[in-house]
Design an enzyme around this catalytic site. Structure first.
Site, mmCIF file in Angstrom:
data_model
loop_
_atom_site.group_PDB
_atom_site.id
_atom_site.type_symbol
_atom_site.label_atom_id
_atom_site.label_comp_id
_atom_site.label_asym_id
_atom_site.label_seq_id
_atom_site.Cartn_x
_atom_site.Cartn_y
_atom_site.Cartn_z
ATOM 1 N N LYS A 119 -120.431 43.216 -3.993
ATOM 2 C CA LYS A 119 -120.177 43.683 -2.627
ATOM 3 C C LYS A 119 -121.504 44.040 -1.955
ATOM 4 O O LYS A 119 -122.408 44.582 -2.599
ATOM 5 C CB LYS A 119 -119.253 44.904 -2.681
ATOM 6 C CG LYS A 119 -118.748 45.370 -1.315
ATOM 7 C CD LYS A 119 -117.794 46.550 -1.472
ATOM 8 C CE LYS A 119 -117.238 47.016 -0.146
ATOM 9 N NZ LYS A 119 -116.303 48.157 -0.305
ATOM 10 N N SER A 176 -110.359 50.751 -1.012
ATOM 11 C CA SER A 176 -111.112 49.535 -0.679
ATOM 12 C C SER A 176 -111.284 48.517 -1.801
ATOM 13 O O SER A 176 -111.750 47.411 -1.549
ATOM 14 C CB SER A 176 -112.494 49.909 -0.137
ATOM 15 O OG SER A 176 -112.396 50.288 1.211
ATOM 16 N N SER A 181 -111.920 47.523 2.188
ATOM 17 C CA SER A 181 -113.144 46.922 2.672
ATOM 18 C C SER A 181 -113.753 45.890 1.729
ATOM 19 O O SER A 181 -114.531 45.045 2.159
ATOM 20 C CB SER A 181 -114.170 48.004 2.972
ATOM 21 O OG SER A 181 -114.594 48.635 1.778
#
Lengths: 99, 471
Positions: B82, B181, B157
């Site tokens: 990420k 997330s 996210s």
């Protein structure tokens, strides 16, 4: 009530410039989000210290420091403006700041 | 000449065996993923950047495997990271214009651990800006599409990481989870995602959003894959004083006592999600587990509590982006105007919205009614869990109240978007671990899933029950 004055004050505290459209949008959004989160007012407001699972602060001593300037070059390379190993910003005090 | 690798069938174990037995090399495997990324990423937008040195990394790992220097389960495994986790010398942007050209000056602890384990870093994945959002629509670089339906979001996210694993653009991935997330995008994309116990994994070198909530965790196709990555990245780190080693001995029961908070499931849950949840409960019952109705009286306030505390922490954490030390700078007439212009131009809509909200709940006259009260309430929510775990081993709920929604569907109503986090935020408030496991699909083929929550450092309970659900 979230009015223009509140939005201006928040933007000022948060150091964010907002357009007129953004201000109007956030006025609306904050109203509706705050209306929702205000429901915590219905919940019990018990002092956490009285719970059976209190929070405690954990401290540690500083250790493992590294030699000065080990990372200076790499870190300064990310700064928007530098001069002689310093980060450059605009002058804060006018006229020498002697007053 | 190596065989053609079927990425869809591959898991960590078979990939590791393939490399160890010489059926294919780390380079062959990386090559297969790069080819898949090349055809699929333009459609999915899961990666913001695919690293140019992937094959060089793989060659180095192949050498080390040959020499016996590397032999663990992650040696040669291609992983997606990420875009809020620092890898030294590489760009890391948190999907924000604020950090568009920022180069990481050091490795996050989780990256250091993965490097020692011999993984191959494929690239950095898309996310909501500074991890704020549930759809990746808040990325400054466009949303990630759901591999199961390109008109729908991948969740967020960590949507890029979930989309990459679901679309076979990476075997496993790292995400971060502040309010869901990792778990929510895992659920939307039909993969497994773990939010570890707060403190189980170091956050050193992870771009902070809300520090009393943030945790790093893995996403993968199977519970076993997620477990394997977790065991490599976990552990105390002197650079993150909130990190700790588990001091808990977990006994895995033969049959679980599973808590279901019926009262908490009443409102706003999609019918097919609920039907799937009921089917899962029946499955668990017929496998011999005991279902216990539990009461979590303060969970009704969890989402409200979370959106007060999280935005307060966001407003403080993001004060560092001022155009002085790193990132974007917009020039104004003086230094103060530099701050205003830089932050106005660098942050996207949702980030500014949360900073404004966080500033409000912390400001004089409102602090007491919002921030202080929410902090007290947080402890009550934690108590609800601890009381429940005296009766049950784990708690289950759906992971998200709906399947993946259409891109743009929730974009104009932030509150509606926040409600997607309703089942995931309580675990972050209390710091307990939770695992999202896929448990089927709805009629249109969108993945559905359930979330298992365990007591602090009870990850092994999650893996044990999670494995049964995916069987």
């Amino acid at each position: 009530m979230i009015d223009d004055k509140v939005i201006d004050n928040l933007a000022n505290l948060a150091r964010i410039s907002l357009s007129a459209e953004e201000k109007a949008q956030y006025q609306k959004d904050l109203e509706s989000i705050l209306a929702y989160v205000s429901k915590i007012g219905e919940a019990s407001d018990q002092d956490p210290a009285k719970l059976s699972y209190p929070l405690t602060n954990v401290w540690r001593t500083d250790e493992d420091s590294f030699d000065p300037e080990t990372y200076s070059e790499a870190i300064l390379a990310e700064a928007p403006e530098t001069k002689d190993n310093y980060i450059v910003v605009k002058k804060i005090l006018e006229n020498g700041g002697d007053n | 000449m190596a065989e053609i690798i079927n990425l869809t069938e591959l898991d960590l174990k078979s990939a590791g065996e393939g490399i160890k037995t010489g059926r294919f090399s780390a380079r062959d495997l990386a090559t297969a993923y790069l080819a898949k990324i090349e055809t699929s990423n333009p459609k999915l937008n899961a990666y913001l950047e695919v690293f140019s040195d992937v094959l060089d990394q793989a060659d180095l790992v192949d050498q080390k495997i040959k020499s016996g220097e590397l032999s663990g389960p992650l040696a040669g495994i291609p992983i997606a990271i990420k875009d809020n986790i620092l890898i030294k010398g590489r760009t890391v942007t948190a999907a924000s214009k604020m950090l568009a050209n920022y180069q990481a000056t050091y490795d996050a602890t989780v990256i250091e651990k993965l490097k020692s384990a011999g993984v191959i870093f494929l690239g950095r994945t898309n996310m909501d800006e500074f991890a704020m959002g549930g759809s990746t629509e808040n990325s400054a670089y466009g949303p990630t599409k759901n591999p199961h339906d390109l008109d729908r979001v991948a969740g967020g996210s960590s949507g890029g990481s979930a989309g990459a694993v679901a679309g076979d653009l990476a075997l496993v991935a790292l995400g971060t989870d502040t309010g869901g997330s990792i778990r929510q995008p895992a659920s939307y994309c039909g993969v497994v995602g773990l939010k570890p116990t707060y403190g189980a994994v170091s956050r050193y070198g992870v771009i902070a959003m809300a520090s009393s909530f943030d945790q790093v965790g893995p996403l993968g196709k199977t519970v076993a894959d997620v477990k394997a990555v977790f065991s490599v990245i976990k552990g105390q780190d002197k650079f993150d004083s909130t990190s700790q080693n588990s001091s808990v001995t977990i006994k895995i029961p033969k049959t679980f006592k599973i808590g279901v908070p019926e009262d908490f499931l009443k409102e706003g849950v999609d019918q097919e999600v609920m039907a799937n949840f009921r089917t899962t409960i029946e499955k668990l019952k017929s496998a011999g587990h005991q279902i216990v109705k539990i009461n979590l009286p303060n969970f009704h306030y969890a989402l409200a509590c979370y959106y007060i505390l999280m935005t307060a922490e966001v407003s403080a954490n993001l004060a560092r982006f001022d155009g002085v030390r790193y990132g974007l700078r917009q020039d104004g007439k003086d230094m103060v105007e530099d701050y205003f212009l830089t932050r106005g131009a660098g942050f996207g809509k949702e980030v500014k919205r949360r900073i404004m909200l966080g500033t409000y709940v912390l400001s004089s006259g409102y602090y007491d009614a919002y921030y202080r009260r929410a902090n007290n309430l947080r402890q009550l929510i934690k108590s609800d869990y601890l009381e429940a775990f005296k009766q049950v081993d784990v708690i289950i709920t759906p992971t998200a109240p709906t399947p993946a929604f259409k891109i743009g569907e929730n974009a104009t109503d932030p509150l509606k978007m926040y409600l997607e986090d309703i089942f995931t935020v309580p675990a972050n408030l209390a710091g307990v671990p939770a695992l999202a496991v896929p448990t089927g699909k709805n009629q249109t083929g969108l993945p559905l899933g359930i979330q298992i929550t365990a007591p602090h450092f009870g990850e092994d309970l999650l893996f044990s029950l999670g494995r049964e659900l995916e069987a």
